[in-house]
Design an enzyme around this catalytic site. Structure first.
Site, PDB file in Angstrom:
ATOM      1  N   THR A 176     -32.608 -28.909 -21.699  1.00 15.62           N
ATOM      2  CA  THR A 176     -31.890 -29.919 -22.007  1.00 15.62           C
ATOM      3  C   THR A 176     -31.873 -31.231 -20.904  1.00 15.62           C
ATOM      4  O   THR A 176     -33.031 -30.581 -20.730  1.00 15.62           O
ATOM      5  CB  THR A 176     -29.943 -29.224 -22.351  1.00 15.62           C
ATOM      6  N   THR A 231     -29.378 -33.086 -25.796  1.00 17.03           N
ATOM      7  CA  THR A 231     -30.263 -31.741 -25.685  1.00 17.03           C
ATOM      8  C   THR A 231     -30.456 -31.690 -27.481  1.00 17.03           C
ATOM      9  O   THR A 231     -29.980 -32.366 -28.103  1.00 17.03           O
ATOM     10  CB  THR A 231     -29.289 -30.278 -25.822  1.00 17.03           C
ATOM     11  N   ASN A 290     -31.679 -28.616 -27.672  1.00 11.52           N
ATOM     12  CA  ASN A 290     -31.712 -26.825 -27.253  1.00 11.52           C
ATOM     13  C   ASN A 290     -33.258 -26.857 -26.812  1.00 11.52           C
ATOM     14  O   ASN A 290     -33.228 -26.565 -25.228  1.00 11.52           O
ATOM     15  CB  ASN A 290     -31.272 -26.677 -28.927  1.00 11.52           C
ATOM     16  N   SER A 350     -21.102 -25.580 -26.875  1.00 13.28           N
ATOM     17  CA  SER A 350     -21.967 -25.686 -25.516  1.00 13.28           C
ATOM     18  C   SER A 350     -22.043 -24.526 -24.159  1.00 13.28           C
ATOM     19  O   SER A 350     -20.550 -24.667 -24.003  1.00 13.28           O
ATOM     20  CB  SER A 350     -22.335 -27.166 -25.686  1.00 13.28           C
ATOM     21  N   SER A 351     -23.347 -25.029 -23.667  1.00 13.88           N
ATOM     22  CA  SER A 351     -22.691 -24.756 -22.188  1.00 13.88           C
ATOM     23  C   SER A 351     -23.036 -26.056 -20.857  1.00 13.88           C
ATOM     24  O   SER A 351     -22.714 -26.237 -19.655  1.00 13.88           O
ATOM     25  CB  SER A 351     -23.809 -23.846 -21.605  1.00 13.88           C
ATOM     26  N   GLY A 362     -30.213 -26.646 -19.123  1.00 13.43           N
ATOM     27  CA  GLY A 362     -30.037 -25.028 -18.301  1.00 13.43           C
ATOM     28  C   GLY A 362     -29.487 -23.936 -19.215  1.00 13.43           C
ATOM     29  O   GLY A 362     -29.738 -22.777 -18.855  1.00 13.43           O
ATOM     30  N   GLY A 363     -29.407 -24.312 -20.515  1.00 13.74           N
ATOM     31  CA  GLY A 363     -28.299 -23.482 -21.649  1.00 13.74           C
ATOM     32  C   GLY A 363     -27.291 -22.615 -20.954  1.00 13.74           C
ATOM     33  O   GLY A 363     -26.853 -23.553 -19.789  1.00 13.74           O
TER      34      GLY A 363
END
Ligand code: GLY
Length: 569
Positions: free
Chosen positions: A381, A399, A401, A452-453, A473-474
């Site tokens: 991202t 992002t 992903n 999402s994070s 960073g997910g």
């Protein structure tokens, strides 16, 4: 007009890159430098690529505000940082305007109209490996272009000007960095496998630092967006190319999915921290909008400073808070337009106190015993921050992903599509690419946005912008933002240290404490004795941070973990 570079610059040239310095005037897309930190008074931009940060800076210098700078940076990232910068993905924006208004904009991808809950399961009900990650079926309806146009009402300059650096970079090319060359080479076989029209990213010999990447098809798409606005993407020639690409690869995105896509203005999540701070962040469908307040509030009453930065005690405390928060994420969080998450309860002081009641200062928790609280439910991202002298602050995380998304480039249109469908829960309890699990709250539904994070965040101090921060960073995004905030607000680290000192991450499941290089062996040894399973992790996030002083001067710091660059004047 003060400007001071406080860390060495990295120089990228047509042949190689090396430490050195180059005057801003002599820079070109083929010979440019990366400043890791800038102190200035007029405006600052920090992003994942030097040429994108420079595009943003040029808007500030032409009279644009932080929103103009953010839009130009985001568009340039779609060209110079193709692994994550994007037209074919989505993201979130959090902004604080100089008039005191706080804004959050959701341009997250959504499931196509033809998506179904079990679309990635085989006849036995098991997930088909890779199906939600690679190729046409993995992608959600892109939101980035809608997000850009929704943010323009706060901008000052016309899109024609904001998009021009991106068009020039795509049309005439730029020298790629060593990191870009190596990631293009690593993905080369996948590009061949998942494309119906071979994209410019595939070439006969290996990429190397300094090679020119020219993207004529992408330049054409950018010109359509310049001339026709969001319709230049969601309708007309670009829409036709996307739908035809879907048809060639059994994807689902239709003309209607594209035409009906809208960016959504949402109420930002705003919560106080201690007496002087107010934290503004992205609400659901960002899980950061729930986990960040949870994590900060689990720390709020404790004297972290006395425990010490990177001490065993402070790492243990923060890790156990992360374990609890991520357990709640798996059960309770999803797109608020489809699932009612008990947000107020999850972030209430009483609930969080109850959650932390089992904290044992002497030993690691156990994720098998930690469940979500009981309530009557690649990290690839990219992030950018901008700030201007009027007091506008913008924090955007966007992002595809995975790195280069689903690896499919829209034939003739030149941009990668996302593989964001993997952020849904395919099946209760089955982990996604980030090891995150979920259930009903985040199950696939047509038109639903996947959890999402991404946690673009602005911290206000005495009601004035103090920190503008975020990271890719997910699932590690939330812990990186959390630790960066704690580093500044509690441990009083400098912006540079807050970004670049090693980070750690725990997400409940797997029950592993991931640690970057750089923690003392004694600390790691003691944590192991307490029961932690520790695994090394090469890089956690690429945090970008702007810290603003009470007099209005700003320090922008670009993460040293990548090619990231800060600009300002
Ligand atoms: N695709 C990563 C995230 O949205 O959290």
């Amino acid at each position: 007009m003060m400007m001071l570079f406080i860390r060495p610059v990295i120089l990228f040239t047509g042949i190689c890159f090396a430490a050195g310095s180059v005057s801003a005037q002599s820079e070109t897309p083929f010979h440019y430098s990366s400043r890791k930190s800038v102190v200035c008074t007029n405006g600052a931009v920090v992003s994942a690529h030097p040429l994108a940060s420079r595009a943003g800076l040029s808007m500030l210098k032409q009279g644009g505000n932080a929103i103009d700078a953010a839009v130009a940076t985001q568009l340039a990232l779609a060209v110079v940082f193709p692994g994550a910068g994007n037209l074919g993905g989505g993201g979130f924006m959090v902004a604080r305007l100089s008039n005191g208004k706080n804004i959050s904009l959701d341009f997250r991808e959504e499931a196509p109209g033809g998506a179904t809950q079990n679309m990635y399961l085989d006849a036995q009900g098991d997930p088909v490996p890779g199906e939600s990650l690679n190729g046409h079926l993995a992608c959600g309806v892109p939101g980035s272009v809608a997000g850009i146009f929704a943010s323009l009402k706060y901008a000052r300059l016309p899109i024609k000007k904001l998009i021009q650096p991106a068009i020039d970079l795509a049309e005439h090319g730029f020298a790629i960095t060593a990191a870009e060359a190596s990631s293009l080479n690593e993905s080369s076989e996948e590009f061949k496998k998942y494309n119906t029209v071979m994209p410019v990213f595939v070439k006969a010999s290996a990429w190397k630092a300094g090679d020119t990447l020219m993207q004529k098809d992408l330049a054409k798409t950018l010109r359509l967006i310049r001339d026709y606005g969001a319709k230049g993407f969601y309708e007309g020639e670009t829409a036709k190319r996307i739908v035809e690409e879907m048809q060639r690869g059994n994807g689902l995105i239709s003309y209607n999915d594209l035409k009906n896509y809208t960016a959504k203005q949402r109420e930002p999540m705003i919560f106080p921290y201690k007496k002087e701070y107010s934290i503004v962040t992205m609400p659901l469908p960002s899980s950061g909008g729930v986990l960040l307040p949870q994590l900060m509030r689990m720390m709020e009453g404790r004297d972290l400073r006395a425990e010490g930065f990177h001490s065993v005690a402070s790492i243990h405390l923060m890790t156990e808070a992360e374990r609890l928060a991520y357990a709640d994420r798996a059960k309770y969080l999803g797109d608020p337009d489809f699932f009612k998450s008990p947000v107020e309860k999850l972030i209430s002081y009483q609930y969080l106190q109850e959650r932390m009641a089992g904290f044992n200062p002497d030993s690691a928790g156990n994720s098998e015993q930690v469940k979500a609280g009981i309530i009557p439910e690649s990290e690839e991202t990219t992030h950018l921050d901008t700030y201007d002298k009027e007091g506008n602050a913008v924090s955007i995380t966007t992002t595809l992903n995975n790195w280069y998304g689903c690896k499919t480039v829209v034939g003739g249109a030149g941009f990668f599509l996302n593989d964001e469908m993997d952020d849904f829960s395919m099946k209760p309890g089955v982990p996604n690419m980030f090891g995150a699990i979920g259930g009903k709250a985040n199950a696939i539904r047509p038109g639903k946005r996947m959890l999402s994070s991404m946690t673009p965040t602005i911290v206000l101090k005495n009601d004035k912008p103090f920190l503008v921060v975020g990271t890719p960073g997910g699932t590690t995004i939330i812990t990186s933002v959390f630790q960066t905030l704690i580093n500044v607000l509690e441990f009083k680290l400098s912006p540079d240290d807050a970004v670049n000192k090693p980070k750690f991450h725990h997400q409940w499941k797997p029950d592993v404490l991931y640690m970057e290089k750089g923690f003392p062996d004694t600390v790691i040894g003691k944590l192991r004795e307490m029961g932690y399973r520790i695994e090394p992790r090469s890089a956690i996030g690429r945090t970008e941070l702007i810290q603003i002083s009470p007099t209005g001067s700003m320090e922008a710091v670009a993460d040293g973990r990548g090619d990231d660059a800060a600009e300002g004047y």
